[in-house]
Design a protein around this motif. Structure first.
Motif, mmCIF file in Angstrom:
data_model
loop_
_atom_site.group_PDB
_atom_site.id
_atom_site.type_symbol
_atom_site.label_atom_id
_atom_site.label_comp_id
_atom_site.label_asym_id
_atom_site.label_seq_id
_atom_site.Cartn_x
_atom_site.Cartn_y
_atom_site.Cartn_z
ATOM 1 N N LEU B 7 9.324 -5.032 8.778
ATOM 2 C CA LEU B 7 8.190 -5.947 8.607
ATOM 3 C C LEU B 7 8.067 -6.362 7.143
ATOM 4 C CD1 LEU B 7 5.626 -4.014 10.849
ATOM 5 C CD2 LEU B 7 7.111 -5.900 11.522
ATOM 6 N N GLY B 8 9.231 -6.500 6.482
ATOM 7 C CA GLY B 8 9.245 -6.760 5.044
ATOM 8 C C GLY B 8 8.592 -8.065 4.637
ATOM 9 N N ASP B 9 8.315 -8.941 5.600
ATOM 10 C CA ASP B 9 7.715 -10.234 5.263
ATOM 11 C C ASP B 9 6.238 -10.296 5.622
ATOM 12 O OD1 ASP B 9 8.273 -9.975 7.958
ATOM 13 O OD2 ASP B 9 8.637 -12.109 8.263
ATOM 14 N N ILE B 10 5.634 -9.159 5.903
ATOM 15 C CA ILE B 10 4.270 -9.154 6.437
ATOM 16 C C ILE B 10 3.303 -8.508 5.446
ATOM 17 C CG2 ILE B 10 2.794 -8.306 8.319
ATOM 18 C CD1 ILE B 10 4.975 -10.251 9.266
ATOM 19 N N ALA B 28 2.850 0.100 7.863
ATOM 20 C CA ALA B 28 3.306 0.306 6.484
ATOM 21 C C ALA B 28 4.624 1.081 6.465
ATOM 22 C CB ALA B 28 2.237 1.045 5.682
ATOM 23 N N ASP B 29 4.743 2.085 7.314
ATOM 24 C CA ASP B 29 5.979 2.875 7.358
ATOM 25 C C ASP B 29 7.161 2.021 7.818
ATOM 26 O OD1 ASP B 29 4.525 5.036 6.503
ATOM 27 O OD2 ASP B 29 4.551 6.117 8.400
ATOM 28 N N LEU B 30 6.873 1.028 8.658
ATOM 29 C CA LEU B 30 7.951 0.128 9.101
ATOM 30 C C LEU B 30 8.325 -0.880 8.014
ATOM 31 C CD1 LEU B 30 7.172 -0.761 12.828
ATOM 32 C CD2 LEU B 30 9.294 0.229 11.960
ATOM 33 N N ASP B 33 3.633 -4.743 3.838
ATOM 34 C CA ASP B 33 2.857 -4.502 2.615
ATOM 35 C C ASP B 33 1.393 -4.364 3.034
ATOM 36 O OD1 ASP B 33 1.749 -4.473 0.093
ATOM 37 O OD2 ASP B 33 1.922 -6.649 -0.197
ATOM 38 N N VAL B 34 0.908 -3.120 3.091
ATOM 39 C CA VAL B 34 -0.460 -2.875 3.545
ATOM 40 C C VAL B 34 -1.342 -2.584 2.334
ATOM 41 C CG1 VAL B 34 -1.964 -1.395 4.919
ATOM 42 C CG2 VAL B 34 0.318 -1.982 5.772
ATOM 43 N N ILE B 35 -2.390 -3.386 2.178
ATOM 44 C CA ILE B 35 -3.340 -3.164 1.089
ATOM 45 C C ILE B 35 -4.599 -2.530 1.673
ATOM 46 C CG2 ILE B 35 -4.707 -4.220 -0.737
ATOM 47 C CD1 ILE B 35 -2.614 -6.471 -0.812
ATOM 48 N N LYS B 36 -4.811 -1.274 1.313
ATOM 49 C CA LYS B 36 -5.988 -0.546 1.774
ATOM 50 C C LYS B 36 -7.147 -0.920 0.852
ATOM 51 C CE LYS B 36 -8.697 2.162 3.669
ATOM 52 N NZ LYS B 36 -9.234 1.602 4.922
ATOM 53 N N ILE B 404 8.940 7.108 4.632
ATOM 54 C CA ILE B 404 7.891 7.236 3.625
ATOM 55 C C ILE B 404 8.528 6.908 2.276
ATOM 56 C CG2 ILE B 404 6.186 8.762 2.569
ATOM 57 C CD1 ILE B 404 6.130 10.375 5.156
ATOM 58 N N ARG B 405 8.187 5.743 1.750
ATOM 59 C CA ARG B 405 8.748 5.343 0.460
ATOM 60 C C ARG B 405 7.866 5.819 -0.686
ATOM 61 N NH1 ARG B 405 9.126 1.481 4.189
ATOM 62 N NH2 ARG B 405 11.210 0.732 4.665
ATOM 63 N N ARG B 406 6.584 5.999 -0.373
ATOM 64 C CA ARG B 406 5.624 6.296 -1.424
ATOM 65 C C ARG B 406 4.484 7.101 -0.813
ATOM 66 N NH1 ARG B 406 4.354 0.850 -3.462
ATOM 67 N NH2 ARG B 406 3.090 0.728 -1.598
#
Lengths: 422, 439
Positions: B7-10, B28-30, B33-36, B404-406
């Motif tokens: 989902l690199g474009d989402i 986010a794991d997929l 870009d999730v902004i909490k 998990i990248r981060r």
């Protein structure tokens, strides 16, 4: 047959799967517009077709309501993959498809040339999704089990129940019901990638690894703090009251329970007013969460004395109107009659040609522009042979006749049908 | 656009509480870009335990760590006019907004879907609530336990002599998060194809109800209600419990095991039975089960067709016969008490007696199959001077692995990155908003 303007219109899926997990994955795609062809055979039918409840208590391949529920909006064909020409038909479908779902025990599809390597050789951009109990690698990959066992392996059974009693199952084959959702998510992710790059991929699911996700906080607590989460009935470490309480019997059921959960001070004050114990708000024994946790048993007994006198539904609405989270412990009958569930049109009756009118459960979500379509009941075995062979594979009547005579297209079982569970 | 991520474009804006944090974590794991978006001071979910080294602190919640991997965090006060203004700027950049406020809350703040769509016509908005956005219970509140009660799952949990029992580990919240994630991706696919956004209304109650697959058709067809019997797979009345021998939970020397029938439809049949009895007999613990009578009975108890016919033709004979399961299970049970759970599992699996260990959390962490597949992964937490071992991903995608990248973000960790570099606020403006309690 399919309605226009569904989200997954144009996506083509071939399913080769049995029992609960694989069929549920493709069902959810089909209900949102994907064209799903399910490869079946009368000689090795899906066990779900053999599980009760059957129409009028008589077993038969097209009589199980449970089996039918998993296959809304799909097309069923019946071919024997163990005959030489069977896999050739399946490969024709692969060439047509975007997604191939393999829900057989790992290794099974290799003998038909329908494993990932063989399939990607003829269709390089296919998305090949394989789901199995413990994954395709590792010492126990060939484990052939059921959700009932996986529930125990993944840790659910051991943490469900009362501390002084035995572990408990959650319900039937619980992990079979949650694992499919993960694969739907993975498949949609892979489709996003394929749309952008034109490339396929292989997705592997270990249903154990998917099921464990729900236990992540407990796993982290063990890894970091060495704590092994155990059974705690209905109690919650940060809330009280938090549990179920007995209510007055109703006409139809002698047992009635209501679940109540109080976390914040605000909720506690509202709760005390509803049960007419305003004195508890200031009572040092119960005033804070810590006090209530310390005196939880006494608190629960006192609350039960109040709840016992009233019907569960009335307690729920009294609590909810005051802003306290409460709900009935609903039986299947309660659920079918629940006004909210009815309002959401969750159980949808369809007319099945053998079973008659029976209900199918809808997804838990409503998409405003592209709603789900639940109009085609789970097909009888091979019901869509003609449609699939002619419309999708462009076979002629003569081709079909030839396959029928040779027995590649199956039409009946070799032995009488017997239920696997009644 | 990142082609290594599914989902690199989402881009997703996350306004979710406990009922929805799992949904955005999955995305986010997929690779999305999730902004909490947290309120200044941090999201209340940061106060949910368990905590790192049992130290309650908003930057040490393991519950939060797990549900916010790979996300970025900004703080923003939506109760202020300026906060809402900044939010609208951010909204223009998003594909998807996920929220769990009570129905009508965002509408009142001037942030309802119809209004947001004017700012971003392709927006998808996913709302997760206990009972849905409309209907008689729409304003009802629910924590997890109320969701699993109203969704029908709790009814089956527990022993008949005890109250209904909640399944462990927040099944309702998780089910709702999974459903919402699925629905959001279906809508994203539609958006990819047509550019059209839409509104999604998710109900936790229905998410839970969809975990009842087997029991609902029974009620539908026969008006039969499955009873509460947490030890065995429950059978709807008027049918008895599944009668196969060793179809139950059994205590053993160091824990519990569960069996799925020794001589029934799912097993190696009589061959499996013979091997088991030989094993027991080699230690003089088979009792009278060595006799042929019990061998025949074991097979009959595993034969659903036979039992079905008997039940109809001779109900009394049927009841007597099914009761004999108890005798078999008692003798098997006594034998299992002398063995460890792994001895049992390793010995009988090859005989096709479907049996497994009722694993504790510790057993899961040490599970050799999970270890061989390298399921658990290590994640750096530099602020804690620690590496924490996390459960890995639920699925494996060959080209775009979820991972998990981060670690989960600190409170407002990405304020500068997002507000300055991406939205173009000046450092002076940012300082002003901070002083005003907006950020």
């Amino acid at each position: 047959m399919k309605k226009a303007n569904q989200a997954l219109n144009g996506i083509k899926v071939v399913e080769l799967a049995y029992a609960g997990v694989g069929p549920q994955i493709t069902r959810e795609l089909a209900e949102h517009g994907a064209t799903v062809v399910r490869i079946e055979s009368h000689r090795a039918p899906d066990p779900l077709r053999m599980m009760s409840p059957f129409k009028n208590f008589e077993s038969g391949l097209n009589r199980s309501a449970f089996g039918a529920c998993y296959n809304t909006q799909k097309y069923s064909i019946s071919i024997d993959l163990n005959m030489t020409k069977g896999p050739a038909i399946a490969k024709q479908l692969v060439l047509w498809a975007d997604v191939f779902l393999d829900g057989m025990t790992p290794g099974t599809t290799t003998k038909w040339g329908l494993d990932h390597e063989s399939i990607s050789a003829i269709k390089p951009d296919i998305i090949y999704a394989g789901t199995s109990q413990l994954g395709r690698t590792g010492p126990d990959s060939a484990f052939s089990g059921w959700g009932y066992l996986l529930m125990a392996m993944s840790g659910f059974t051991n943490i469900t129940g009362r501390p002084e009693r035995t572990p408990l199952n959650v319900v039937a084959s619980y992990t079979d019901y949650i694992a499919p959702w993960y694969m739907v998510i993975a498949l949609l992710g892979a489709l996003d990638y394929r749309n952008r790059t034109g490339r396929g991929m292989v997705i592997n699911q270990s249903q154990l690894e998917s099921s464990l996700q729900f236990l992540s906080p407990a796993l982290l607590d063990y890894n970091v703090n060495g704590r092994v989460m155990s059974r705690n009935a209905n109690r919650h470490p940060y809330a009280a009251p938090h549990g179920v309480f007995p209510c007055r019997s109703s006409e139809t059921s002698t047992e009635q329970w209501v679940a109540i959960a109080v976390f914040s001070d605000e909720e506690w004050q509202a709760f005390c007013r509803v049960i007419d114990k305003p004195g508890w708000i200031e009572d040092p024994k119960f005033a804070g969460v810590l006090g209530r946790k310390e005196n939880e048993e006494e608190l629960e007994e006192l609350i039960a004395k109040w709840t016992e006198e009233l019907p569960a539904e009335q307690i729920m609405s009294m609590m909810q109107n005051a802003g306290v989270a409460a709900g009935m412990v609903q039986s299947p009958e309660d659920l079918f009659n629940d006004p909210q569930v009815k309002h959401r049109n969750h159980f949808r009756p369809l007319e099945h040609q053998v079973i008659g009118r029976h209900s199918y459960n809808a997804p838990a979500y409503k998409l405003s522009k592209t709603p789900c379509d639940i109009s085609k009941p789970g097909p009888c075995l091979g019901e869509d042979n003609e449609f699939v062979f002619k419309e999708i594979l462009n076979m002629t009547d003569d081709d079909i006749e030839e396959f029928l005579v040779a027995g590649v297209i199956t039409t009946e079982m070799d032995a009488p049908t017997a239920p696997s569970v009644f | 656009m990142d082609s290594e991520k599914a989902l690199g474009d989402i881009r997703i804006l996350d306004l979710a509480g406990p009922m929805g944090l799992y949904c955005t974590k999955l995305l986010a794991d997929l690779g999305a870009d999730v902004i909490k978006i947290e309120k200044p001071g941090g999201d209340p979910s940061r106060w949910m335990g368990p905590f790192f080294h049992d130290d309650p602190h908003p930057e040490k919640s393991l519950y939060w760590f797990n549900l916010n991997t790979n996300k970025r965090s900004i703080t923003l006060n939506l109760e202020t006019v300026d906060g809402r203004k900044i939010f609208k700027k951010l909204l223009k950049t998003a594909d998807l907004l996920i929220e769990t406020f009570p129905p009508g809350y965002l509408e009142k703040k001037g942030l309802g879907y119809s209004m947001m769509k004017e700012i971003n016509p392709g927006l998808i908005m996913t709302s997760i609530t206990p009972f849905g956005q409309t209907g008689p219970y729409k304003n009802y509140r629910a924590y997890d336990i109320v969701g699993v009660a109203m969704g029908g799952l709790m009814f089956f949990g527990g022993s008949p002599e005890d109250p209904p029992n909640q399944p462990g580990a927040s099944q309702g919240y998780h089910a709702a998060g999974l459903s919402a994630s699925e629905a959001s991706l279906i809508a994203l696919h539609h958006k990819d194809m047509t550019g059209e956004g839409q509104y999604i209304d998710v109900s936790m109650q229905e998410s839970v109800a969809n975990c009842l697959m087997w029991t609902m058709p029974f009620y539908d067809l026969r008006k039969a209600i499955t009873t509460r019997d947490g030890r065995c797979v429950t059978s709807p009345r008027p049918f008895p419990r599944i009668s196969m021998a060793w179809y139950d939970l059994f205590p053993c020397k160091d824990g519990w095991v569960v069996g799925h029938g020794v001589a029934g439809a799912f097993s190696g049949g009589l061959e499996a039975w013979d091997k088991l009895i030989d094993w027991m007999d080699s230690e003089d613990m088979a009792g009278d089960l060595v006799e042929d009578e019990w061998r025949v009975l074991a097979e009959q108890l595993g034969d659903a067709a036979y039992l079905h016919t008997l039940m109809v033709s001779d109900p009394e004979g049927f009841t007597n016969m099914v009761a004999k399961k108890d005798h078999i299970d008692r003798i098997i049970g006594n034998f299992l008490m002398t063995k460890t759970k792994l001895e049992i599992y390793d010995t009988v699996q090859p005989w096709r007696i479907p049996t497994t260990v009722i694993q504790t959390i510790k057993d899961v962490v040490k599970d050799p199959q999970l270890e061989a597949r390298q399921f658990f992964v290590e994640v750096e937490h530099p602020e804690l001077n620690a590496t924490v071992t996390y459960p890995g991903m639920p699925y494996r995608l060959s080209e775009t692995p979820a991972k998990i990248r981060r670690r989960a973000p600190l409170i407002g960790e990405h304020n500068q990155e997002i507000y300055e570099s991406e939205l173009g606020l000046s450092p002076t403006e940012l300082a002003g908003f901070k002083a005003g309690g907006v950020i």
